[in-house]
Design a protein around this motif. Structure first.
Motif, PDB file in Angstrom:
ATOM      1  N   HIS A  42       0.843  -1.200   0.000  1.00 40.72           N
ATOM      2  CA  HIS A  42       0.000   0.000   0.000  1.00 40.72           C
ATOM      3  C   HIS A  42       0.879   1.251   0.000  1.00 40.72           C
ATOM      4  CE1 HIS A  42      -3.344   2.669   0.883  1.00 40.72           C
ATOM      5  NE2 HIS A  42      -2.656   3.162   1.903  1.00 40.72           N
ATOM      6  N   VAL A  43       1.901   1.262   0.838  1.00 40.39           N
ATOM      7  CA  VAL A  43       2.815   2.414   0.888  1.00 40.39           C
ATOM      8  C   VAL A  43       3.613   2.522  -0.407  1.00 40.39           C
ATOM      9  CG1 VAL A  43       4.729   3.487   2.127  1.00 40.39           C
ATOM     10  CG2 VAL A  43       2.985   2.229   3.404  1.00 40.39           C
ATOM     11  N   VAL A  44       4.070   1.385  -0.917  1.00 42.60           N
ATOM     12  CA  VAL A  44       4.855   1.384  -2.161  1.00 42.60           C
ATOM     13  C   VAL A  44       4.026   1.927  -3.322  1.00 42.60           C
ATOM     14  CG1 VAL A  44       5.966  -0.105  -3.866  1.00 42.60           C
ATOM     15  CG2 VAL A  44       6.398  -0.467  -1.435  1.00 42.60           C
ATOM     16  N   SER A  45       2.736   1.600  -3.334  1.00 46.79           N
ATOM     17  CA  SER A  45       1.851   2.122  -4.373  1.00 46.79           C
ATOM     18  C   SER A  45       1.789   3.644  -4.319  1.00 46.79           C
ATOM     19  CB  SER A  45       0.448   1.538  -4.199  1.00 46.79           C
ATOM     20  OG  SER A  45      -0.461   2.100  -5.124  1.00 46.79           O
ATOM     21  N   GLU A  46       1.797   4.219  -3.120  1.00 47.24           N
ATOM     22  CA  GLU A  46       1.791   5.670  -2.972  1.00 47.24           C
ATOM     23  C   GLU A  46       3.129   6.277  -3.400  1.00 47.24           C
ATOM     24  OE1 GLU A  46       0.703   6.015   1.127  1.00 47.24           O
ATOM     25  OE2 GLU A  46      -1.444   6.058   0.663  1.00 47.24           O
ATOM     26  N   ILE A  47       4.223   5.558  -3.142  1.00 45.53           N
ATOM     27  CA  ILE A  47       5.536   6.007  -3.622  1.00 45.53           C
ATOM     28  C   ILE A  47       5.544   6.056  -5.146  1.00 45.53           C
ATOM     29  CG2 ILE A  47       7.976   5.366  -3.816  1.00 45.53           C
ATOM     30  CD1 ILE A  47       7.815   4.275  -0.971  1.00 45.53           C
ATOM     31  N   GLU A  48       5.001   5.020  -5.754  1.00 49.64           N
ATOM     32  CA  GLU A  48       4.954   4.960  -7.219  1.00 49.64           C
ATOM     33  C   GLU A  48       4.131   6.110  -7.792  1.00 49.64           C
ATOM     34  OE1 GLU A  48       3.999   1.671 -10.736  1.00 49.64           O
ATOM     35  OE2 GLU A  48       3.223   1.389  -8.699  1.00 49.64           O
ATOM     36  N   SER A  49       3.009   6.425  -7.159  1.00 50.88           N
ATOM     37  CA  SER A  49       2.171   7.538  -7.625  1.00 50.88           C
ATOM     38  C   SER A  49       2.928   8.863  -7.530  1.00 50.88           C
ATOM     39  CB  SER A  49       0.893   7.614  -6.786  1.00 50.88           C
ATOM     40  OG  SER A  49       0.105   6.455  -6.944  1.00 50.88           O
ATOM     41  N   THR A  50       3.691   9.036  -6.469  1.00 49.72           N
ATOM     42  CA  THR A  50       4.464  10.261  -6.291  1.00 49.72           C
ATOM     43  C   THR A  50       5.559  10.390  -7.347  1.00 49.72           C
ATOM     44  OG1 THR A  50       4.068  10.134  -3.897  1.00 49.72           O
ATOM     45  CG2 THR A  50       5.799  11.623  -4.639  1.00 49.72           C
ATOM     46  N   THR A  51       6.221   9.276  -7.652  1.00 49.34           N
ATOM     47  CA  THR A  51       7.288   9.330  -8.666  1.00 49.34           C
ATOM     48  C   THR A  51       6.713   9.638 -10.054  1.00 49.34           C
ATOM     49  OG1 THR A  51       7.194   6.914  -8.985  1.00 49.34           O
ATOM     50  CG2 THR A  51       8.794   7.762  -7.402  1.00 49.34           C
ATOM     51  N   ARG A  52       5.487   9.209 -10.310  1.00 50.77           N
ATOM     52  CA  ARG A  52       4.868   9.534 -11.602  1.00 50.77           C
ATOM     53  C   ARG A  52       4.660  11.036 -11.741  1.00 50.77           C
ATOM     54  NH1 ARG A  52       1.645   4.704 -11.015  1.00 50.77           N
ATOM     55  NH2 ARG A  52      -0.096   5.932 -10.220  1.00 50.77           N
ATOM     56  N   VAL A  53       4.260  11.678 -10.648  1.00 56.64           N
ATOM     57  CA  VAL A  53       4.086  13.130 -10.671  1.00 56.64           C
ATOM     58  C   VAL A  53       5.429  13.821 -10.933  1.00 56.64           C
ATOM     59  CG1 VAL A  53       3.464  15.146  -9.279  1.00 56.64           C
ATOM     60  CG2 VAL A  53       2.080  13.061  -9.143  1.00 56.64           C
ATOM     61  N   MET A  54       6.474  13.346 -10.263  1.00 57.28           N
ATOM     62  CA  MET A  54       7.806  13.928 -10.441  1.00 57.28           C
ATOM     63  C   MET A  54       8.301  13.724 -11.872  1.00 57.28           C
ATOM     64  SD  MET A  54       9.567  12.701  -6.857  1.00 57.28           S
ATOM     65  CE  MET A  54      11.129  13.535  -7.154  1.00 57.28           C
ATOM     66  N   TYR A  55       8.118  12.514 -12.388  1.00 56.25           N
ATOM     67  CA  TYR A  55       8.623  12.207 -13.726  1.00 56.25           C
ATOM     68  C   TYR A  55       7.884  13.023 -14.788  1.00 56.25           C
ATOM     69  CZ  TYR A  55      10.478   9.437 -17.587  1.00 56.25           C
ATOM     70  OH  TYR A  55      11.102   9.034 -18.732  1.00 56.25           O
ATOM     71  N   ALA A  56       6.585  13.220 -14.579  1.00 59.10           N
ATOM     72  CA  ALA A  56       5.809  14.008 -15.539  1.00 59.10           C
ATOM     73  C   ALA A  56       6.350  15.432 -15.623  1.00 59.10           C
ATOM     74  CB  ALA A  56       4.333  14.023 -15.127  1.00 59.10           C
ATOM     75  N   SER A  57       6.797  15.971 -14.497  1.00 60.00           N
ATOM     76  CA  SER A  57       7.386  17.313 -14.504  1.00 60.00           C
ATOM     77  C   SER A  57       8.744  17.322 -15.182  1.00 60.00           C
ATOM     78  CB  SER A  57       7.519  17.837 -13.069  1.00 60.00           C
ATOM     79  OG  SER A  57       6.263  17.975 -12.453  1.00 60.00           O
ATOM     80  N   LEU A  58       9.571  16.344 -14.838  1.00 58.52           N
ATOM     81  CA  LEU A  58      10.936  16.328 -15.362  1.00 58.52           C
ATOM     82  C   LEU A  58      10.979  16.012 -16.851  1.00 58.52           C
ATOM     83  CD1 LEU A  58      12.812  14.573 -12.420  1.00 58.52           C
ATOM     84  CD2 LEU A  58      12.859  16.982 -13.056  1.00 58.52           C
ATOM     85  N   LEU A  59       9.972  15.323 -17.366  1.00 55.07           N
ATOM     86  CA  LEU A  59       9.938  15.042 -18.802  1.00 55.07           C
ATOM     87  C   LEU A  59       9.931  16.324 -19.627  1.00 55.07           C
ATOM     88  CD1 LEU A  59       7.483  12.020 -19.354  1.00 55.07           C
ATOM     89  CD2 LEU A  59       9.905  12.142 -19.958  1.00 55.07           C
ATOM     90  N   LEU A  60       9.405  17.389 -19.052  1.00 57.29           N
ATOM     91  CA  LEU A  60       9.293  18.641 -19.796  1.00 57.29           C
ATOM     92  C   LEU A  60      10.643  19.300 -20.036  1.00 57.29           C
ATOM     93  CD1 LEU A  60       6.078  20.107 -18.119  1.00 57.29           C
ATOM     94  CD2 LEU A  60       6.273  18.893 -20.296  1.00 57.29           C
ATOM     95  N   VAL A  61      11.697  18.852 -19.323  1.00 59.40           N
ATOM     96  CA  VAL A  61      13.021  19.431 -19.592  1.00 59.40           C
ATOM     97  C   VAL A  61      13.479  19.055 -20.996  1.00 59.40           C
ATOM     98  CG1 VAL A  61      13.667  19.371 -17.156  1.00 59.40           C
ATOM     99  CG2 VAL A  61      14.376  17.497 -18.658  1.00 59.40           C
TER     100      VAL A  61
END
Length: 243
Positions: A42-61
């Motif tokens: 359950h916690v790992v799933s929340e970590i994965e969701s957070t990394t998706r948000v971060m990656y979506a931002s960094l893709l714009l570089v």
């Protein structure tokens, strides 16, 4: 059955009873392990969701968007990640000595987290985020719950996968000196990895892939240099991966 003093002694358990007793213990252990694993996932799933948000931002570089703005949005999630890893540490703290039994449940997500943190750090400083600093950012510097070294190294390899694309897009946008900077960084990083005696496992395969990232960046750098587009003629060590 009478004992030597005339009293009755209990009959030994039958094989069937012994088997049932043993499997009752197994059942309880498996149920406890399953419950623990569900809490971890359950916690790992929340970590994965957070990394998706971060990656979506960094893709714009890769689209030459303003880097500070993108980094601030991604960095705002680091405290969220730190909180999630603290939750994992608390869960594992209830079961001492079980870290490596369940480590595989968050290994892949942690490698992704490291790749994002190291990419963000490189975009800000041009240098590699060190293992101790990555641990500090995630709060993984406790005696019972830390950042596994192999997870850190695999994450660094994942980060290197993003750099060839970054270089191509930056050069296309007119930042011709970017290829020199990235080539210098990847050359040094590749040389540092060569100091390690890696087994023939996943980490070794990811390291082997790094030389292709380096070669792609070399090709861009030499193309820029041949065309006379580089802003300066500073050498980055033309030996590259051949050296």
């Amino acid at each position: 059955m009478a004992g030597v003093d005339g009293s009755l002694s209990a009959a030994p358990p039958s094989p069937t009873q012994s088997l049932e007793k043993q499997f009752d213990v197994f059942k309880a252990q498996l149920e406890e392990s399953g419950t623990l694993r569900e809490r971890i996932r359950h916690v790992v799933s929340e970590i994965e969701s957070t990394t998706r948000v971060m990656y979506a931002s960094l893709l714009l570089v890769h689209q030459s968007r303003p880097t500070p703005e993108l980094l601030e949005k991604a960095k705002s999630q680091i405290d969220v990640l730190k909180g999630k890893y603290n939750q994992l540490a608390e869960i594992l703290g209830e079961h001492p000595g079980q870290y490596y039994r369940y480590h595989g449940d968050w290994r892949s997500e942690t490698q992704t987290v490291v790749s994002l943190l190291t990419l963000m750090h490189w975009l800000e400083t041009g240098s590699l985020l060190e293992h101790n600093d990555a641990q500090e950012k995630l709060g993984l510097n406790g005696p019972e719950f830390s950042l596994d070294i192999e997870d850190y190294l695999v994450g660094v390899c994942f980060m290197s996968n993003e750099l060839p694309r970054y270089v191509v897009n930056q050069v296309t946008a007119g930042d011709y000196d970017c290829s020199r900077k990235v080539l210098k960084f990847l050359t040094d990083l590749h040389a540092a990895f060569r100091m390690l005696n890696l087994r023939n496992d996943f980490l070794r395969k990811k390291f082997d892939g790094m030389k292709y990232d380096l070669r792609k960046v070399e090709e861009v750098y030499y193309d820029v240099k041949i065309r006379g587009l580089s802003s300066n003629g500073e050498s980055v060590g033309d030996q590259g991966i051949e050296g």
